[in-house]
Design a protein around this motif. Sequence first.
Motif, PDB file in Angstrom:
ATOM      1  N   LEU A  61       0.846  -1.194   0.000  1.00 53.78           N
ATOM      2  CA  LEU A  61       0.000   0.000   0.000  1.00 53.78           C
ATOM      3  C   LEU A  61       0.880   1.243   0.000  1.00 53.78           C
ATOM      4  O   LEU A  61       1.718   1.418   0.888  1.00 53.78           O
ATOM      5  N   HIS A  62       0.710   2.080  -1.006  1.00 56.01           N
ATOM      6  CA  HIS A  62       1.479   3.319  -1.157  1.00 56.01           C
ATOM      7  C   HIS A  62       0.655   4.453  -0.538  1.00 56.01           C
ATOM      8  O   HIS A  62      -0.168   5.076  -1.220  1.00 56.01           O
ATOM      9  N   LEU A  63       0.831   4.705   0.744  1.00 57.08           N
ATOM     10  CA  LEU A  63       0.038   5.723   1.426  1.00 57.08           C
ATOM     11  C   LEU A  63       0.239   7.071   0.744  1.00 57.08           C
ATOM     12  O   LEU A  63       1.350   7.590   0.669  1.00 57.08           O
ATOM     13  N   THR A  64      -0.857   7.645   0.248  1.00 58.50           N
ATOM     14  CA  THR A  64      -0.790   8.796  -0.651  1.00 58.50           C
ATOM     15  C   THR A  64      -1.505   9.979  -0.035  1.00 58.50           C
ATOM     16  O   THR A  64      -2.723   9.967   0.138  1.00 58.50           O
ATOM     17  N   LEU A  65      -0.734  11.014   0.300  1.00 55.14           N
ATOM     18  CA  LEU A  65      -1.285  12.220   0.920  1.00 55.14           C
ATOM     19  C   LEU A  65      -0.982  13.473   0.110  1.00 55.14           C
ATOM     20  O   LEU A  65      -1.322  14.585   0.542  1.00 55.14           O
ATOM     21  N   THR A  66      -0.331  13.323  -1.043  1.00 54.21           N
ATOM     22  CA  THR A  66       0.006  14.455  -1.905  1.00 54.21           C
ATOM     23  C   THR A  66      -0.348  14.113  -3.352  1.00 54.21           C
ATOM     24  O   THR A  66      -0.459  12.943  -3.727  1.00 54.21           O
ATOM     25  N   SER A  67      -0.513  15.164  -4.149  1.00 55.15           N
ATOM     26  CA  SER A  67      -0.848  15.024  -5.572  1.00 55.15           C
ATOM     27  C   SER A  67      -0.055  16.090  -6.322  1.00 55.15           C
ATOM     28  O   SER A  67      -0.478  17.238  -6.440  1.00 55.15           O
ATOM     29  N   GLU A  68       1.113  15.697  -6.845  1.00 52.68           N
ATOM     30  CA  GLU A  68       2.133  16.665  -7.211  1.00 52.68           C
ATOM     31  C   GLU A  68       2.083  17.222  -8.630  1.00 52.68           C
ATOM     32  O   GLU A  68       2.664  18.281  -8.889  1.00 52.68           O
ATOM     33  N   PHE A  69       1.421  16.543  -9.573  1.00 49.47           N
ATOM     34  CA  PHE A  69       1.503  16.959 -10.971  1.00 49.47           C
ATOM     35  C   PHE A  69       0.216  17.627 -11.446  1.00 49.47           C
ATOM     36  O   PHE A  69      -0.884  17.119 -11.188  1.00 49.47           O
ATOM     37  N   LEU A  77      -9.693  10.196  -0.187  1.00 49.62           N
ATOM     38  CA  LEU A  77     -10.866   9.328  -0.132  1.00 49.62           C
ATOM     39  C   LEU A  77     -11.860   9.795   0.917  1.00 49.62           C
ATOM     40  O   LEU A  77     -13.055   9.517   0.818  1.00 49.62           O
ATOM     41  N   THR A  78     -11.370  10.523   1.929  1.00 48.25           N
ATOM     42  CA  THR A  78     -12.230  10.926   3.040  1.00 48.25           C
ATOM     43  C   THR A  78     -12.789  12.331   2.906  1.00 48.25           C
ATOM     44  O   THR A  78     -13.763  12.683   3.571  1.00 48.25           O
ATOM     45  N   GLY A  79     -12.158  13.174   2.087  1.00 53.21           N
ATOM     46  CA  GLY A  79     -12.691  14.503   1.810  1.00 53.21           C
ATOM     47  C   GLY A  79     -12.425  15.563   2.850  1.00 53.21           C
ATOM     48  O   GLY A  79     -12.983  16.664   2.767  1.00 53.21           O
ATOM     49  N   ASP A  80     -11.556  15.307   3.827  1.00 53.61           N
ATOM     50  CA  ASP A  80     -11.277  16.314   4.843  1.00 53.61           C
ATOM     51  C   ASP A  80     -10.586  17.525   4.222  1.00 53.61           C
ATOM     52  O   ASP A  80      -9.634  17.383   3.460  1.00 53.61           O
ATOM     53  N   HIS A  81     -11.046  18.704   4.589  1.00 54.66           N
ATOM     54  CA  HIS A  81     -10.538  19.928   3.951  1.00 54.66           C
ATOM     55  C   HIS A  81      -9.058  20.134   4.220  1.00 54.66           C
ATOM     56  O   HIS A  81      -8.351  20.743   3.405  1.00 54.66           O
ATOM     57  N   SER A  82      -8.539  19.660   5.351  1.00 55.86           N
ATOM     58  CA  SER A  82      -7.128  19.899   5.674  1.00 55.86           C
ATOM     59  C   SER A  82      -6.183  19.093   4.788  1.00 55.86           C
ATOM     60  O   SER A  82      -4.986  19.367   4.753  1.00 55.86           O
ATOM     61  N   LEU A  83      -6.716  18.130   4.070  1.00 58.77           N
ATOM     62  CA  LEU A  83      -5.901  17.293   3.187  1.00 58.77           C
ATOM     63  C   LEU A  83      -5.860  17.821   1.757  1.00 58.77           C
ATOM     64  O   LEU A  83      -5.233  17.214   0.889  1.00 58.77           O
ATOM     65  N   HIS A  84      -6.505  18.972   1.509  1.00 54.22           N
ATOM     66  CA  HIS A  84      -6.617  19.513   0.154  1.00 54.22           C
ATOM     67  C   HIS A  84      -6.136  20.958   0.095  1.00 54.22           C
ATOM     68  O   HIS A  84      -6.186  21.687   1.086  1.00 54.22           O
ATOM     69  N   ASP A  85      -5.706  21.350  -1.108  1.00 45.63           N
ATOM     70  CA  ASP A  85      -5.353  22.752  -1.322  1.00 45.63           C
ATOM     71  C   ASP A  85      -6.561  23.506  -1.854  1.00 45.63           C
ATOM     72  O   ASP A  85      -7.681  22.977  -1.907  1.00 45.63           O
ATOM     73  N   SER A 100      -0.516  21.799   6.756  1.00 46.48           N
ATOM     74  CA  SER A 100      -1.972  21.947   6.719  1.00 46.48           C
ATOM     75  C   SER A 100      -2.757  20.762   7.271  1.00 46.48           C
ATOM     76  O   SER A 100      -3.872  20.948   7.778  1.00 46.48           O
ATOM     77  N   ALA A 101      -2.215  19.562   7.169  1.00 46.67           N
ATOM     78  CA  ALA A 101      -3.000  18.354   7.438  1.00 46.67           C
ATOM     79  C   ALA A 101      -3.250  18.144   8.927  1.00 46.67           C
ATOM     80  O   ALA A 101      -2.323  18.194   9.742  1.00 46.67           O
ATOM     81  N   ASP A 102      -4.491  17.896   9.280  1.00 51.26           N
ATOM     82  CA  ASP A 102      -4.856  17.524  10.643  1.00 51.26           C
ATOM     83  C   ASP A 102      -4.486  16.059  10.864  1.00 51.26           C
ATOM     84  O   ASP A 102      -4.782  15.197  10.030  1.00 51.26           O
ATOM     85  N   THR A 103      -3.847  15.758  11.988  1.00 55.03           N
ATOM     86  CA  THR A 103      -3.357  14.396  12.229  1.00 55.03           C
ATOM     87  C   THR A 103      -4.493  13.386  12.262  1.00 55.03           C
ATOM     88  O   THR A 103      -4.376  12.283  11.710  1.00 55.03           O
ATOM     89  N   GLY A 104      -5.597  13.742  12.888  1.00 57.34           N
ATOM     90  CA  GLY A 104      -6.740  12.832  12.900  1.00 57.34           C
ATOM     91  C   GLY A 104      -7.250  12.541  11.502  1.00 57.34           C
ATOM     92  O   GLY A 104      -7.603  11.398  11.174  1.00 57.34           O
ATOM     93  N   VAL A 106      -5.439  12.669   8.776  1.00 59.33           N
ATOM     94  CA  VAL A 106      -4.434  11.827   8.125  1.00 59.33           C
ATOM     95  C   VAL A 106      -4.669  10.367   8.454  1.00 59.33           C
ATOM     96  O   VAL A 106      -4.644   9.498   7.576  1.00 59.33           O
ATOM     97  N   MET A 107      -4.926  10.064   9.719  1.00 64.81           N
ATOM     98  CA  MET A 107      -5.128   8.676  10.118  1.00 64.81           C
ATOM     99  C   MET A 107      -6.412   8.090   9.526  1.00 64.81           C
ATOM    100  O   MET A 107      -6.448   6.927   9.121  1.00 64.81           O
ATOM    101  N   LYS A 108      -7.462   8.895   9.456  1.00 67.86           N
ATOM    102  CA  LYS A 108      -8.698   8.424   8.816  1.00 67.86           C
ATOM    103  C   LYS A 108      -8.454   8.127   7.334  1.00 67.86           C
ATOM    104  O   LYS A 108      -8.959   7.134   6.790  1.00 67.86           O
ATOM    105  N   GLU A 109      -7.671   8.971   6.680  1.00 68.98           N
ATOM    106  CA  GLU A 109      -7.376   8.775   5.262  1.00 68.98           C
ATOM    107  C   GLU A 109      -6.529   7.527   5.043  1.00 68.98           C
ATOM    108  O   GLU A 109      -6.778   6.743   4.115  1.00 68.98           O
ATOM    109  N   ILE A 110      -5.530   7.335   5.901  1.00 68.95           N
ATOM    110  CA  ILE A 110      -4.688   6.144   5.794  1.00 68.95           C
ATOM    111  C   ILE A 110      -5.529   4.877   5.923  1.00 68.95           C
ATOM    112  O   ILE A 110      -5.377   3.918   5.152  1.00 68.95           O
ATOM    113  N   ASN A 111      -6.441   4.878   6.890  1.00 70.38           N
ATOM    114  CA  ASN A 111      -7.310   3.716   7.075  1.00 70.38           C
ATOM    115  C   ASN A 111      -8.241   3.514   5.885  1.00 70.38           C
ATOM    116  O   ASN A 111      -8.495   2.375   5.475  1.00 70.38           O
TER     117      ASN A 111
END
Length: 305
Positions: A61-69, A77-85, A100-104, A106-111
Amino acid sequence: MSPKHLIINCDDFGQSPPMNKAIMHLLEERKVSSATIMAPAPGFEEAAEWCKRRGQANIGLHLTLTSEFDAIRWKSLTGDHSLHDESGYMHKTVEEFERSADTGAVMKEINAQYEAAQRFNIPLTHVDNHMGSLYGMATGRSHIPQAIRQCARWKLPFRLFRKVHPSDPLLATIPGVERIVAKASSLAGVFGVAIPDYLLSHPFHVLEGETYETFKQSMVEKMYDLPEGISETYIHPAVEDARMLEEVPHWQKRVWEYRLMLDDDFAYAIKDAGVNLTDYTYISKHGRASRVGSAVTLVRELLRK
């Protein structure tokens, strides 16, 4: 002399059809050890369906929290505003994510990404992280402790490392890297999470004056300079694609990495250098450290000034 074991992992499986095509081919031909899949990316379902159909057993599993291109963007997948620009997609840079990312969240997104792979019945063998966004390398805000705890719950190895190879072009240049590695690897040991001994990097971009032949030579030399123990290196292979070559920076390097895995010279170098190509099932068996020894090391590092 102790044996030299090497994992060659294809990162970014599921990023796009040109990458999926290359990675599927390399996995079919057993030219690489494994691949790690990106659940939020647009090519995920194609990659996941292929894994499910084949019962592919060396997928992580390639845990993906950025979208660079600009040419390939994706949302969480979870839609939390802190995970988006401001564009509504995941942050382009690691620094933006760390700030920017809220730790909680991040963990919900990873799951959620783990559960997405589970829905396709992919028997995951390990976990790693896209762009190193969890490592805290940009601002020092690390999510490694949380990621390690989650891997312990999943009973999966994680891409960390115990030692830094002195010639590594990226890791060896990070200030204070030895202490950072000692704390992270000992924490993994305390939680019983298996990890490699070394992570070997190479430049993601095309260097000035670099050609396929010079790139191949540098990778061949790396095989002969491989340290004893269990090492992992990663590639981002892709097939030729006119749009991607024009719109994605350094796409040519991805094409070279695909070509290299099919190159007889590189295959010969692996064999001639006495390197055993392996995968994360080997790390699961041999990559755990003593919990007690790890706890002692962790306490010592935390108390150091």
